[in-house]
Design a protein around this motif. Structure first.
Motif, PDB file in Angstrom:
ATOM      1  N   ARG A 157     -22.760  -2.345  -8.567  1.00 50.40           N
ATOM      2  CA  ARG A 157     -22.494  -3.671  -7.984  1.00 50.40           C
ATOM      3  C   ARG A 157     -20.992  -3.871  -7.749  1.00 50.40           C
ATOM      4  N   ILE A 158     -20.191  -3.531  -8.752  1.00 48.29           N
ATOM      5  CA  ILE A 158     -18.741  -3.712  -8.632  1.00 48.29           C
ATOM      6  C   ILE A 158     -18.170  -2.837  -7.524  1.00 48.29           C
ATOM      7  N   ALA A 159     -18.691  -1.611  -7.385  1.00 46.38           N
ATOM      8  CA  ALA A 159     -18.218  -0.712  -6.336  1.00 46.38           C
ATOM      9  C   ALA A 159     -18.413  -1.315  -4.954  1.00 46.38           C
ATOM     10  N   ARG A 160     -19.424  -2.158  -4.801  1.00 50.19           N
ATOM     11  CA  ARG A 160     -19.715  -2.784  -3.517  1.00 50.19           C
ATOM     12  C   ARG A 160     -19.075  -4.159  -3.398  1.00 50.19           C
ATOM     13  N   ILE A 195      -7.135   9.749 -15.304  1.00 49.26           N
ATOM     14  CA  ILE A 195      -5.938  10.243 -15.993  1.00 49.26           C
ATOM     15  C   ILE A 195      -4.755   9.351 -15.636  1.00 49.26           C
ATOM     16  N   ALA A 196      -4.660   8.991 -14.363  1.00 50.34           N
ATOM     17  CA  ALA A 196      -3.570   8.126 -13.916  1.00 50.34           C
ATOM     18  C   ALA A 196      -4.072   7.233 -12.792  1.00 50.34           C
ATOM     19  N   PHE A 197      -3.574   6.015 -12.765  1.00 51.41           N
ATOM     20  CA  PHE A 197      -3.947   5.044 -11.737  1.00 51.41           C
ATOM     21  C   PHE A 197      -2.641   4.455 -11.207  1.00 51.41           C
ATOM     22  N   ARG A 198      -2.273   4.873  -9.995  1.00 51.17           N
ATOM     23  CA  ARG A 198      -0.995   4.411  -9.443  1.00 51.17           C
ATOM     24  C   ARG A 198      -1.237   3.205  -8.550  1.00 51.17           C
ATOM     25  N   LYS A 199      -0.638   2.114  -8.938  1.00 50.93           N
ATOM     26  CA  LYS A 199      -0.871   0.850  -8.248  1.00 50.93           C
ATOM     27  C   LYS A 199       0.395   0.002  -8.305  1.00 50.93           C
ATOM     28  N   ARG A 200       0.379  -1.041  -7.507  1.00 51.86           N
ATOM     29  CA  ARG A 200       1.464  -2.001  -7.563  1.00 51.86           C
ATOM     30  C   ARG A 200       0.989  -3.248  -8.282  1.00 51.86           C
ATOM     31  N   THR A 201       1.940  -4.077  -8.655  1.00 49.82           N
ATOM     32  CA  THR A 201       1.587  -5.237  -9.490  1.00 49.82           C
ATOM     33  C   THR A 201       0.637  -6.205  -8.783  1.00 49.82           C
ATOM     34  N   LYS A 202       0.619  -6.161  -7.442  1.00 51.90           N
ATOM     35  CA  LYS A 202      -0.237  -7.090  -6.697  1.00 51.90           C
ATOM     36  C   LYS A 202      -1.720  -6.711  -6.770  1.00 51.90           C
ATOM     37  N   LEU A 203      -2.018  -5.497  -7.180  1.00 53.26           N
ATOM     38  CA  LEU A 203      -3.408  -5.056  -7.224  1.00 53.26           C
ATOM     39  C   LEU A 203      -4.116  -5.748  -8.385  1.00 53.26           C
ATOM     40  N   SER A 204      -5.123  -6.545  -8.067  1.00 53.98           N
ATOM     41  CA  SER A 204      -5.819  -7.330  -9.093  1.00 53.98           C
ATOM     42  C   SER A 204      -6.659  -6.441 -10.002  1.00 53.98           C
ATOM     43  N   LYS A 205      -6.970  -6.973 -11.171  1.00 49.83           N
ATOM     44  CA  LYS A 205      -7.807  -6.234 -12.110  1.00 49.83           C
ATOM     45  C   LYS A 205      -9.193  -5.996 -11.513  1.00 49.83           C
ATOM     46  N   LYS A 206      -9.692  -6.973 -10.770  1.00 47.02           N
ATOM     47  CA  LYS A 206     -11.001  -6.835 -10.122  1.00 47.02           C
ATOM     48  C   LYS A 206     -10.999  -5.671  -9.141  1.00 47.02           C
ATOM     49  N   GLU A 207      -9.915  -5.564  -8.347  1.00 43.61           N
ATOM     50  CA  GLU A 207      -9.823  -4.478  -7.378  1.00 43.61           C
ATOM     51  C   GLU A 207      -9.665  -3.136  -8.079  1.00 43.61           C
ATOM     52  N   GLN A 208      -8.951  -3.112  -9.187  1.00 40.24           N
ATOM     53  CA  GLN A 208      -8.819  -1.876  -9.954  1.00 40.24           C
ATOM     54  C   GLN A 208     -10.175  -1.388 -10.435  1.00 40.24           C
ATOM     55  N   GLU A 209     -10.979  -2.310 -10.952  1.00 37.25           N
ATOM     56  CA  GLU A 209     -12.312  -1.933 -11.437  1.00 37.25           C
ATOM     57  C   GLU A 209     -13.200  -1.464 -10.295  1.00 37.25           C
ATOM     58  N   ARG A 210     -13.057  -2.096  -9.114  1.00 36.03           N
ATOM     59  CA  ARG A 210     -13.847  -1.676  -7.956  1.00 36.03           C
ATOM     60  C   ARG A 210     -13.482  -0.243  -7.563  1.00 36.03           C
ATOM     61  N   ILE A 211     -12.196   0.080  -7.540  1.00 38.31           N
ATOM     62  CA  ILE A 211     -11.754   1.417  -7.164  1.00 38.31           C
ATOM     63  C   ILE A 211     -12.252   2.453  -8.160  1.00 38.31           C
ATOM     64  N   LYS A 212     -12.161   2.151  -9.452  1.00 34.93           N
ATOM     65  CA  LYS A 212     -12.659   3.079 -10.469  1.00 34.93           C
ATOM     66  C   LYS A 212     -14.162   3.318 -10.299  1.00 34.93           C
ATOM     67  N   ALA A 213     -14.902   2.239  -9.985  1.00 31.78           N
ATOM     68  CA  ALA A 213     -16.350   2.368  -9.795  1.00 31.78           C
ATOM     69  C   ALA A 213     -16.664   3.218  -8.566  1.00 31.78           C
ATOM     70  N   ILE A 214     -15.900   3.040  -7.493  1.00 30.99           N
ATOM     71  CA  ILE A 214     -16.092   3.845  -6.279  1.00 30.99           C
ATOM     72  C   ILE A 214     -15.853   5.321  -6.569  1.00 30.99           C
ATOM     73  N   SER A 229      -1.773  -2.275  -1.962  1.00 31.32           N
ATOM     74  CA  SER A 229      -1.281  -2.248  -3.340  1.00 31.32           C
ATOM     75  C   SER A 229      -1.806  -1.046  -4.122  1.00 31.32           C
ATOM     76  N   PHE A 230      -2.755  -0.322  -3.522  1.00 30.27           N
ATOM     77  CA  PHE A 230      -3.303   0.871  -4.170  1.00 30.27           C
ATOM     78  C   PHE A 230      -2.695   2.114  -3.562  1.00 30.27           C
ATOM     79  N   ASP A 231      -2.204   3.020  -4.416  1.00 29.00           N
ATOM     80  CA  ASP A 231      -1.610   4.269  -3.940  1.00 29.00           C
ATOM     81  C   ASP A 231      -2.497   5.470  -4.225  1.00 29.00           C
ATOM     82  N   GLY A 232      -2.989   5.608  -5.458  1.00 31.12           N
ATOM     83  CA  GLY A 232      -3.808   6.766  -5.768  1.00 31.12           C
ATOM     84  C   GLY A 232      -4.317   6.740  -7.194  1.00 31.12           C
ATOM     85  N   ILE A 233      -5.322   7.572  -7.435  1.00 35.62           N
ATOM     86  CA  ILE A 233      -5.882   7.704  -8.773  1.00 35.62           C
ATOM     87  C   ILE A 233      -6.344   9.153  -8.953  1.00 35.62           C
TER      88      ILE A 233
END
Length: 394
Positions: free
Chosen positions: A10-13, A73-92, A168-172
Motif C-alpha cells: 500500500r505504501i509503495a503505491r 545500507i545507505a539512503f541519500r536524500k535531502r532534508t526536504k524529503l518527507s518521512k512518508k516519501e522515504q518509506e514509500r521509496i524503501k517499499a518500492i 529531494s531523493f538522490d539514491g539508495i
C-alpha cells in the motif's frame, strides 16, 4: 507477515488506508484494513483477492512469505524529503527486488553477485581513492573510461532500479539476505529523470556504499563521493589525458572530457583540483563562471542517461520460453508505485456518493456483463495467482 506485506504494498503505491478502502469499493472500512495490517484481524479470501486486485498484484504475494529480507545500507536524500516519501521509496525498492528474484527463479537463472559487499576497508579518504583501483582490478576494468557503467554493474549481479521520485531523493543502496543471512542480491536505486552525468556519479556513489567498509571516524558520504569520482575518473588515466599540471582549460577541452568520461564539468574540475592538476584559485574562477552561466543546475551539453536493460531482457526471455504470461510481464514492467487501479479513485468516490438504489442498478448491470467472462476465461485466476480458498472444517 500478511499485515506487514499489505502495508508495504500500500505504501509503495502512495495509498492511504482511505484510498485503499475506496479502491476496493468499501468492501471493508479503512479501520478494518488497519487491523489487517496490524495483524489483529484476518481478511476473508474474497476480501484479500479484492485488495490484491486494487494493488495490482497477485493475492499470493500478500499471503506468501517474502523471499528475502531487504535492508538499506545507505539512503541519500535531502532534508526536504518527507518521512512518508522515504518509506514509500524503501517499499518500492523492496518490491522491485522481489520481482527480479521471482523472475530469475522462473527462468532458472542464478544471480551471481560478483562484488565484495562491505568488503573493501576504508580507513581514510585517501584509501577511498585506493578502493576505486581495488574494485576496478577485481572487475578487470583496467583504467580507461567506462562506456556503459550500468551494463557493467548489471553484468556483475547488481540490480539497477529507477524510481519516479521528487528532486529531494538522490539514491539508495540495499542488500537482500536469505533466511541464513547470506547476501543474495544487491540493489542501487536512483531517480529516473537524471541527466546522464549526474546519474553515473550517483550510481558510483551508491556503489561505494555497497562495497566499502568505512571506518566510523570517516564521513561515509565523503568517502563514497571520493570513491565514485575516482572510480569513473582514475588519477592515472586523467593525468595521461591532460598532463600533470595545467594552467588553463578551454570550454571545448572540458566538453571533450565530459563526453569522454560521462561526468559533469563541475565534477571534472573538482577532480582536477583534488589531484592538483589545476590550482585552487583557478578552480574557484571556474566555479564563478559556472554559476554565472547557469551551469550549476544544468550544463550546456547533456550526457544521455544509461538505461538498465537486464530486467527487460530477462522478461523477454521468460516470455519467449512461455515461462510467464503476458499479464505477468505487464505486472513486472509496471513500475511499483505507478499501478493504476481499475477505476480512478475520484470516480469511485463519485460512485459511492450515489443513492443506494442507483449503485445497486449499476452494479447489477456490470455483474451481468462480467458473468460470461468469468465463466469462460480462466486466465484471470492465473493472474490472481489462483484464488485464495477458504477452508471450512467440519
Amino acid at each position: 507477515m500478511l499485515g506487514e506485506r499489505l502495508k508495504r504494498f500500500r505504501i509503495a503505491r502512495d495509498m492511504s488506508l482511505v484510498d485503499l478502502e475506496t479502491a476496493i469499493d468499501r468492501v471493508v472500512s479503512s479501520a478494518t484494513l488497519s487491523k489487517y495490517e496490524k495483524g489483529t484481524l484476518q481478511p476473508s479470501a474474497k476480501t484479500l483477492n479484492r485488495i490484491a486486485v486494487a494493488l495490482g498484484i497477485k493475492s499470493a504475494q500478500l499471503w506468501g512469505e517474502s523471499p528475502c529480507d531487504i535492508k538499506p545500507i545507505a539512503f541519500r536524500k535531502r532534508t526536504k524529503l518527507s518521512k512518508k516519501e522515504q518509506e514509500r521509496i524503501k517499499a518500492i525498492v523492496a518490491e522491485e527486488v522481489e520481482k527480479r528474484i521471482w523472475l530469475q527463479e522462473q527462468i532458472s537463472e542464478q544471480n551471481t553477485l560478483e562484488l565484495p559487499i562491505l568488503g573493501i576497508t576504508v580507513k581514510s579518504l585517501d584509501s577511498a581513492e585506493e578502493a576505486a583501483y581495488t574494485l576496478r582490478n577485481m572487475l578487470n576494468l583496467g583504467i580507461d573510461p567506462i562506456e556503459n557503467f550500468t551494463d557493467v554493474l548489471e553484468d556483475h549481479g547488481i540490480y539497477i532500479v529507477e524510481i519516479n521520485a521528487s528532486e529531494s531523493f538522490d539514491g539508495i543502496s540495499a542488500v537482500a539476505r536469505d533466511e541464513h543471512d547470506k547476501v543474495i542480491a544487491a540493489v542501487i536505486a536512483i531517480r529516473s529523470d537524471l541527466p546522464g552525468d549526474r546519474q553515473r556519479l550517483n550510481i558510483t556513489h551508491e556503489l561505494g556504499h555497497l562495497v566499502l567498509d568505512i571506518n566510523q571516524n570517516i564521513d561515509p558520504e565523503k568517502a563514497a563521493f571520493r570513491f565514485g569520482a575516482a572510480f569513473l575518473l582514475l588519477a592515472e588515466r586523467l593525468r595521461k589525458d591532460v598532463g600533470q599540471n595545467r594552467k588553463r582549460f578551454s570550454k571545448k577541452q572540458l566538453f571533450d572530457l565530459k563526453n569522454r568520461y560521462g561526468m559533469s564539468i563541475q565534477a571534472i574540475l573538482y577532480r582536477l583540483k583534488y589531484l592538483e592538476i589545476i590550482t585552487d584559485t583557478y578552480y574557484k574562477k571556474w566555479c564563478v563562471d559556472i554559476n554565472k552561466w547557469g551551469w550549476k543546475k544544468r550544463e550546456s551539453i547533456d550526457i544521455l542517461p544509461e538505461k538498465p536493460e537486464r530486467f527487460h531482457q530477462q522478461i523477454r526471455h521468460a516470455l519467449s520460453d512461455e515461462l510467464i504470461t503476458e499479464k505477468d510481464a505487464g505486472r513486472l514492467l509496471n513500475q511499483t508505485g505507478q499501478t493504476t487501479p481499475d477505476k480512478p479513485l475520484s470516480e469511485k468516490r463519485q460512485f459511492l456518493a450515489l443513492p443506494k438504489k442507483e449503485r445497486h442498478r449499476i452494479l447489477s448491470e456490470q455483474a451481468k456483463e462480467m458473468a460470461n467472462f468469468y465463466e469462460n476465461d480462466k486466465e484471470w485466476q492465473e493472474w490472481e495467482g489462483g484464488p485464495v480458498v477458504e477452508h471450512h472444517h467440519t
